[in-house]
Design a protein around this motif. Structure first.
Motif, PDB file in Angstrom:
ATOM      1  N   ASP B  54       0.821  -1.210   0.000  1.00 13.03           N
ATOM      2  CA  ASP B  54       0.000   0.000   0.000  1.00 13.03           C
ATOM      3  C   ASP B  54       0.854   1.257   0.000  1.00 13.03           C
ATOM      4  OD1 ASP B  54      -2.264  -1.487   0.014  1.00 13.03           O
ATOM      5  OD2 ASP B  54      -2.576  -1.381   2.199  1.00 13.03           O
ATOM      6  N   ALA B  55       0.213   2.363  -0.309  1.00 19.30           N
ATOM      7  CA  ALA B  55       0.905   3.652  -0.343  1.00 19.30           C
ATOM      8  C   ALA B  55       1.550   3.955   1.008  1.00 19.30           C
ATOM      9  CB  ALA B  55      -0.079   4.753  -0.706  1.00 19.30           C
ATOM     10  N   GLY B  56       2.774   4.399   0.991  1.00 17.55           N
ATOM     11  CA  GLY B  56       3.445   4.838   2.199  1.00 17.55           C
ATOM     12  C   GLY B  56       4.097   3.741   3.026  1.00 17.55           C
ATOM     13  N   GLU B  57       3.950   2.486   2.596  1.00 19.75           N
ATOM     14  CA  GLU B  57       4.581   1.398   3.359  1.00 19.75           C
ATOM     15  C   GLU B  57       6.086   1.346   3.109  1.00 19.75           C
ATOM     16  OE1 GLU B  57       2.826  -2.611   4.292  1.00 19.75           O
ATOM     17  OE2 GLU B  57       1.673  -2.105   2.508  1.00 19.75           O
ATOM     18  N   VAL B  58       6.836   0.929   4.120  1.00 17.99           N
ATOM     19  CA  VAL B  58       8.257   0.628   3.928  1.00 17.99           C
ATOM     20  C   VAL B  58       8.407  -0.862   4.196  1.00 17.99           C
ATOM     21  CG1 VAL B  58      10.625   1.140   4.578  1.00 17.99           C
ATOM     22  CG2 VAL B  58       8.864   2.890   4.838  1.00 17.99           C
ATOM     23  N   SER B 174      20.660  11.100  -3.682  1.00 19.80           N
ATOM     24  CA  SER B 174      20.087  12.387  -4.072  1.00 19.80           C
ATOM     25  C   SER B 174      19.767  12.402  -5.560  1.00 19.80           C
ATOM     26  CB  SER B 174      21.067  13.522  -3.760  1.00 19.80           C
ATOM     27  OG  SER B 174      21.497  13.426  -2.430  1.00 19.80           O
ATOM     28  N   ALA B 175      20.722  11.918  -6.377  1.00 21.87           N
ATOM     29  CA  ALA B 175      20.490  11.903  -7.826  1.00 21.87           C
ATOM     30  C   ALA B 175      19.248  11.083  -8.158  1.00 21.87           C
ATOM     31  CB  ALA B 175      21.712  11.340  -8.552  1.00 21.87           C
ATOM     32  N   ALA B 176      19.052  10.006  -7.408  1.00 27.48           N
ATOM     33  CA  ALA B 176      17.930   9.116  -7.679  1.00 27.48           C
ATOM     34  C   ALA B 176      16.615   9.650  -7.145  1.00 27.48           C
ATOM     35  CB  ALA B 176      18.216   7.740  -7.088  1.00 27.48           C
ATOM     36  N   LEU B 177      16.680  10.668  -6.282  1.00 23.23           N
ATOM     37  CA  LEU B 177      15.451  11.150  -5.649  1.00 23.23           C
ATOM     38  C   LEU B 177      15.075  12.577  -6.031  1.00 23.23           C
ATOM     39  CD1 LEU B 177      15.994   9.682  -2.093  1.00 23.23           C
ATOM     40  CD2 LEU B 177      14.570   8.790  -3.914  1.00 23.23           C
ATOM     41  N   LEU B 178      15.903  13.196  -6.883  1.00 22.36           N
ATOM     42  CA  LEU B 178      15.645  14.591  -7.267  1.00 22.36           C
ATOM     43  C   LEU B 178      14.272  14.782  -7.876  1.00 22.36           C
ATOM     44  CD1 LEU B 178      18.852  16.005  -8.926  1.00 22.36           C
ATOM     45  CD2 LEU B 178      17.649  16.911  -6.949  1.00 22.36           C
ATOM     46  N   HIS B 179      13.821  13.763  -8.611  1.00 21.19           N
ATOM     47  CA  HIS B 179      12.514  13.898  -9.268  1.00 21.19           C
ATOM     48  C   HIS B 179      11.380  13.495  -8.328  1.00 21.19           C
ATOM     49  CE1 HIS B 179      13.944   9.813 -10.016  1.00 21.19           C
ATOM     50  NE2 HIS B 179      12.716   9.417 -10.264  1.00 21.19           N
ATOM     51  N   ARG B 180      11.702  13.339  -7.052  1.00 21.60           N
ATOM     52  CA  ARG B 180      10.724  13.011  -6.020  1.00 21.60           C
ATOM     53  C   ARG B 180       9.825  11.847  -6.399  1.00 21.60           C
ATOM     54  NH1 ARG B 180       8.041  18.476  -4.008  1.00 21.60           N
ATOM     55  NH2 ARG B 180       9.978  19.608  -3.725  1.00 21.60           N
ATOM     56  N   PRO B 181      10.418  10.676  -6.618  1.00 26.78           N
ATOM     57  CA  PRO B 181       9.613   9.517  -6.993  1.00 26.78           C
ATOM     58  C   PRO B 181       8.677   9.114  -5.865  1.00 26.78           C
ATOM     59  CG  PRO B 181      11.860   8.882  -6.478  1.00 26.78           C
ATOM     60  CD  PRO B 181      11.843  10.368  -6.502  1.00 26.78           C
ATOM     61  N   GLN B 182       7.532   8.548  -6.246  1.00 24.44           N
ATOM     62  CA  GLN B 182       6.582   8.068  -5.238  1.00 24.44           C
ATOM     63  C   GLN B 182       6.934   6.660  -4.785  1.00 24.44           C
ATOM     64  OE1 GLN B 182       2.464   8.414  -6.543  1.00 24.44           O
ATOM     65  NE2 GLN B 182       3.169   9.905  -8.031  1.00 24.44           N
ATOM     66  N   VAL B 183       7.680   5.961  -5.633  1.00 26.16           N
ATOM     67  CA  VAL B 183       8.023   4.579  -5.305  1.00 26.16           C
ATOM     68  C   VAL B 183       9.535   4.421  -5.370  1.00 26.16           C
ATOM     69  CG1 VAL B 183       7.728   2.170  -5.932  1.00 26.16           C
ATOM     70  CG2 VAL B 183       5.850   3.770  -6.256  1.00 26.16           C
ATOM     71  N   GLN B 203      18.262   6.933   8.541  1.00 21.14           N
ATOM     72  CA  GLN B 203      17.465   8.049   9.030  1.00 21.14           C
ATOM     73  C   GLN B 203      16.879   8.841   7.865  1.00 21.14           C
ATOM     74  OE1 GLN B 203      16.628   8.580  12.197  1.00 21.14           O
ATOM     75  NE2 GLN B 203      15.260  10.119  11.265  1.00 21.14           N
ATOM     76  N   PHE B 204      17.725   8.991   6.836  1.00 18.41           N
ATOM     77  CA  PHE B 204      17.290   9.745   5.665  1.00 18.41           C
ATOM     78  C   PHE B 204      16.108   9.047   4.974  1.00 18.41           C
ATOM     79  CE2 PHE B 204      17.485  10.061   1.030  1.00 18.41           C
ATOM     80  CZ  PHE B 204      17.113  11.384   0.892  1.00 18.41           C
ATOM     81  N   ILE B 205      16.215   7.728   4.833  1.00 19.82           N
ATOM     82  CA  ILE B 205      15.134   6.982   4.181  1.00 19.82           C
ATOM     83  C   ILE B 205      13.837   7.132   4.975  1.00 19.82           C
ATOM     84  CG2 ILE B 205      14.349   4.672   3.493  1.00 19.82           C
ATOM     85  CD1 ILE B 205      17.359   4.007   3.044  1.00 19.82           C
ATOM     86  N   ALA B 206      13.956   7.053   6.298  1.00 19.12           N
ATOM     87  CA  ALA B 206      12.771   7.227   7.145  1.00 19.12           C
ATOM     88  C   ALA B 206      12.183   8.629   6.965  1.00 19.12           C
ATOM     89  CB  ALA B 206      13.137   6.987   8.605  1.00 19.12           C
ATOM     90  N   ASP B 207      13.063   9.643   6.917  1.00 21.49           N
ATOM     91  CA  ASP B 207      12.595  11.019   6.731  1.00 21.49           C
ATOM     92  C   ASP B 207      11.885  11.190   5.388  1.00 21.49           C
ATOM     93  OD1 ASP B 207      13.609  11.701   9.123  1.00 21.49           O
ATOM     94  OD2 ASP B 207      15.403  12.715   8.365  1.00 21.49           O
ATOM     95  N   TYR B 208      12.499  10.630   4.351  1.00 24.39           N
ATOM     96  CA  TYR B 208      11.921  10.768   3.011  1.00 24.39           C
ATOM     97  C   TYR B 208      10.526  10.153   2.981  1.00 24.39           C
ATOM     98  CZ  TYR B 208      11.533  10.840  -2.062  1.00 24.39           C
ATOM     99  OH  TYR B 208      11.105  11.079  -3.345  1.00 24.39           O
ATOM    100  N   ASN B 209      10.421   8.968   3.595  1.00 21.47           N
ATOM    101  CA  ASN B 209       9.135   8.277   3.663  1.00 21.47           C
ATOM    102  C   ASN B 209       8.104   9.127   4.393  1.00 21.47           C
ATOM    103  OD1 ASN B 209       7.658   6.273   5.896  1.00 21.47           O
ATOM    104  ND2 ASN B 209       7.300   5.755   3.754  1.00 21.47           N
ATOM    105  N   ALA B 210       8.514   9.726   5.506  1.00 29.90           N
ATOM    106  CA  ALA B 210       7.585  10.526   6.299  1.00 29.90           C
ATOM    107  C   ALA B 210       7.194  11.796   5.555  1.00 29.90           C
ATOM    108  CB  ALA B 210       8.222  10.877   7.640  1.00 29.90           C
ATOM    109  N   ARG B 211       8.171  12.411   4.910  1.00 32.59           N
ATOM    110  CA  ARG B 211       7.930  13.703   4.284  1.00 32.59           C
ATOM    111  C   ARG B 211       7.051  13.593   3.036  1.00 32.59           C
ATOM    112  NH1 ARG B 211      12.414  18.435   3.723  1.00 32.59           N
ATOM    113  NH2 ARG B 211      12.781  17.851   5.888  1.00 32.59           N
ATOM    114  N   TYR B 212       7.309  12.575   2.207  1.00 33.72           N
ATOM    115  CA  TYR B 212       6.606  12.489   0.921  1.00 33.72           C
ATOM    116  C   TYR B 212       5.594  11.354   0.860  1.00 33.72           C
ATOM    117  CZ  TYR B 212      10.369  15.606  -0.447  1.00 33.72           C
ATOM    118  OH  TYR B 212      11.237  16.649  -0.520  1.00 33.72           O
ATOM    119  N   GLY B 213       5.484  10.589   1.930  1.00 31.94           N
ATOM    120  CA  GLY B 213       4.564   9.453   1.895  1.00 31.94           C
ATOM    121  C   GLY B 213       4.921   8.436   0.830  1.00 31.94           C
ATOM    122  N   ALA B 214       6.207   8.328   0.513  1.00 28.68           N
ATOM    123  CA  ALA B 214       6.631   7.436  -0.557  1.00 28.68           C
ATOM    124  C   ALA B 214       6.524   5.968  -0.128  1.00 28.68           C
ATOM    125  CB  ALA B 214       8.074   7.746  -0.943  1.00 28.68           C
ATOM    126  N   THR B 215       6.307   5.119  -1.111  1.00 23.89           N
ATOM    127  CA  THR B 215       6.264   3.680  -0.881  1.00 23.89           C
ATOM    128  C   THR B 215       7.657   3.125  -1.161  1.00 23.89           C
ATOM    129  OG1 THR B 215       4.032   3.774  -1.739  1.00 23.89           O
ATOM    130  CG2 THR B 215       5.019   1.585  -1.506  1.00 23.89           C
TER     131      THR B 215
END
Lengths: 262, 347
Positions: B54-58, B174-183, B203-215
């Motif tokens: 589901d959306a937002g799961e890690v 950073s290069a892989a996340l600049l386009h703010r992927p959802q997945v 910590q960064f991965i957790a932050d990214y997940n929290a900030r953008y709701g990424a899966t």
């Protein structure tokens, strides 16, 4: 798309400037036409060969050296390496066909080569003030168009050999055979006018002449108008064939790659 | 096929990916043999795997080397197409590689890099901004956020080859996340990094997940990554799904024991520890015992009453041991079914 190219060009400029010395050395290794010039220059000392005087040989080989430098292609080595090492997969994750990145780096290379070729050209003119080309607005325009077309045919044909790396590991070897043939029938070893008539005829239908010699022939003043038009038609034909084969191989190759290797 | 829930982002149904691998005996004779008649065998890299995320799961993706983790991630990111079964991500079929799909996902492989070796990372960022058609405003904002989260400022203008492994990984991410992927598919993002850097990336991965709701699907050999980030784990081995669910429930299911550590105030005289549970370790005045989960408190109480105990702790067994047990059980099950461990069929 223009913005993408602008950015890609900027990056490959920066990357190549890191290797400016290496590019200069690479350029020096492409001197085979000049070696052939020395050979034909001394052979024609006693008188013209097949209508080529010493002066004609100088004119021909200096310009074909320029054409070869400006149509230089190395993309197969990058594709081959990247497919075998898995770097190609990374490129496939981008929403942009990888061919554009390679085209951008080749364009950059041409600018750097031009920067070296122009002073060398002026220098050559000073040493050989007697060389002569048929320079009119039409021939110069056609020369420039043919130069770009030559590069495209060379680039796309080598790209296609590169894509064979999806299936076989000998793609670079096949390309070497192709390249050796193109030196022979493309007018590097000798101007095509020096070949027997039947080989000349075959060469007109094969792609190799349109990879090297044809742009030079346009400004040599040796082509009759029908020959010029036929040549341009054949060149266009080979360009279309290259594009069609590339598109076909690309689709098939990707399918194969994603089934087996990516 | 089960009906996808409204917020299901990743749907995998009976996914299979088989490779034909040609086999070659070592040496010149082997080479000649394989030149004349090639022997192929089917490797079932992924074999009938189904799950939905589901959306937002890690989700942690666990399995030994060669279990099929990377293959699954490559199918999900569109690099490979399935031999059988269905994979859907964000309502796209990944291997069609539509631009709209590629713009919304990313695959980071700890062993591979997309940064240009000879140039500062910033050059690759600018190229990616153009390739992914990231609007200027968004690019600046995302870069500022990444710079803050990953402390990129001193790194951006250095040639990539002069960065340390950890610094490079920060820039790769950073290069892989600049386009703010959802997945996000993260394949061993912390491989080879020291503990401090691992913690930072985590910590960064957790932050990214929290900030953008990424899966996010994450594979890692470091259990600490998984326990810190993932509530849910999917365990695969030999291409088969062994477990899909809560990480702690896995511990309860696979390891129906708890670990009791005791320290005695004086040497035991004659009392036998084996009466209380399975003794894992006994050295001097310290011991570790495995006690069935449901009896833990009674046994602990008995030990306190009957033994000269100075200190006692009750813990979950280490998750590494739990996972090892999962794979051992799977291997035993395969052996009982008479399957070879190599999971291939010669032709």
């Amino acid at each position: 798309m223009l913005i993408k190219y602008a950015v890609l060009l900027r990056r490959s400029f920066s990357a190549m400037l890191e290797y400016r010395a290496m590019i200069f050395i690479w350029m020096l290794t492409n001197v085979m036409p000049l070696v052939m010039l020395a050979v034909w220059f001394s052979l024609s000392e006693g008188g013209p060969i097949a209508g080529y005087s010493q002066n004609d040989f100088v004119a021909y080989y200096l310009l074909i050296t320029f054409v070869r430098q400006m149509t230089n292609v190395w993309v197969i080595w990058e594709i081959d390496y990247e497919i075998r090492h898995g770097d190609f997969s990374i490129k496939l994750l981008h929403p942009l066909n990888p061919i554009h990145e390679y085209i951008a780096s080749h364009i950059t290379d041409k600018f750097l080569r031009l920067a070296v070729m122009i002073p060398l050209g002026i220098f050559a003119w000073i040493i050989f003030p007697t060389i002569h080309y048929d320079l009119t607005f039409t021939t110069v325009t056609l020369f420039l168009i043919a130069l770009v077309a030559s590069w495209l045919i060379r680039f796309l044909s080598q790209y296609c050999f590169g894509l064979l790396a999806f299936w076989i590991s000998a793609s670079t070897t096949l390309n070497e055979i192709w390249f050796a043939t193109s030196l022979m029938l493309g007018g590097i070893v000798a101007p095509l006018d020096l070949f027997p008539a039947n080989i000349q005829l075959i060469a007109k239908y094969l792609p190799f002449r349109y990879m090297f010699a044809f742009p030079v022939e346009i400004v040599s003043g040796r082509l009759a108008q029908t020959e010029l038009i036929n040549g341009l038609a054949a060149m266009l034909g080979w360009l279309i064939v290259s594009v069609v084969v590339y598109r076909w191989l690309w689709r098939r190759g990707l399918k194969h790659f994603s089934a087996f290797g990516a | 096929m089960p009906l996808a829930m409204a917020n299901t982002i990743i749907q995998v149904d009976h996914l299979c990916k088989y490779y034909q691998v040609h086999q070659k005996e070592p040496g010149l004779i082997g080479s000649l043999k394989s030149f004349v008649a090639r022997k192929y065998s089917d490797v079932k890299a992924v074999d009938d795997v189904s799950f939905a995320i589901d959306a937002g799961e890690v989700v942690g993706f666990l399995g030994p080397n060669g279990a099929g983790k990377t293959t699954t991630l490559k199918v999900l990111s569109g690099l490979l197409y399935p031999t059988r079964g269905v994979a859907r991500v964000l309502d796209f079929t990944p291997h069609e590689r539509r631009a709209a799909f590629l713009r919304n996902i990313t695959l980071v492989m700890g062993q591979k890099q997309q940064l240009n070796w000879d140039l500062p990372a910033m050059d690759t960022f600018l190229v990616n901004a153009a390739i992914y058609e990231i609007p200027d405003e968004q690019f600046k904002k995302t870069l500022a956020e990444l710079t803050e989260l990953l402390e990129l400022t001193p790194l951006l203008k250095k040639q990539v080859r002069k960065l340390s492994l950890g610094e490079r990984m920060k820039c790769e991410l950073s290069a892989a996340l600049l386009h703010r992927p959802q997945v996000l598919f993260l394949d061993e993002p912390t491989i080879g990094l020291d503990v401090t850097m691992q913690t930072k990336i985590r910590q960064f991965i957790a932050d990214y997940n929290a900030r953008y709701g990424a899966t996010i699907i994450l594979t890692s050999h470091y259990m600490a990554d998984v326990t810190a980030l993932c509530k849910r784990v999917i365990v695969i081995d030999h291409g088969k799904l062994l477990y899909d669910g809560d990480l702690h429930a896995l511990a309860e299911k696979i390891a129906p024991h708890k670990l009791i550590r005791v320290e005695f105030s004086q040497p035991l005289n004659g009392q036998r520890l084996a009466e209380y549970g399975e003794v894992v370790k006994e050295r001097g005045q310290r011991a570790e015992l495995l006690i069935p989960r449901d009896q833990t408190s009674q046994v602990a109480a008995r030990m306190l009453a009957e033994l000269p105990i100075a200190d006692v702790t009750i813990e979950e067994p280490p998750i590494e041991d739990v996972i090892t047990r999962v794979f051992e059980q799977a291997a035993r099950a395969r052996a009982e079914r008479g399957e070879s461990d190599e999971n291939d069929n010669d032709e």
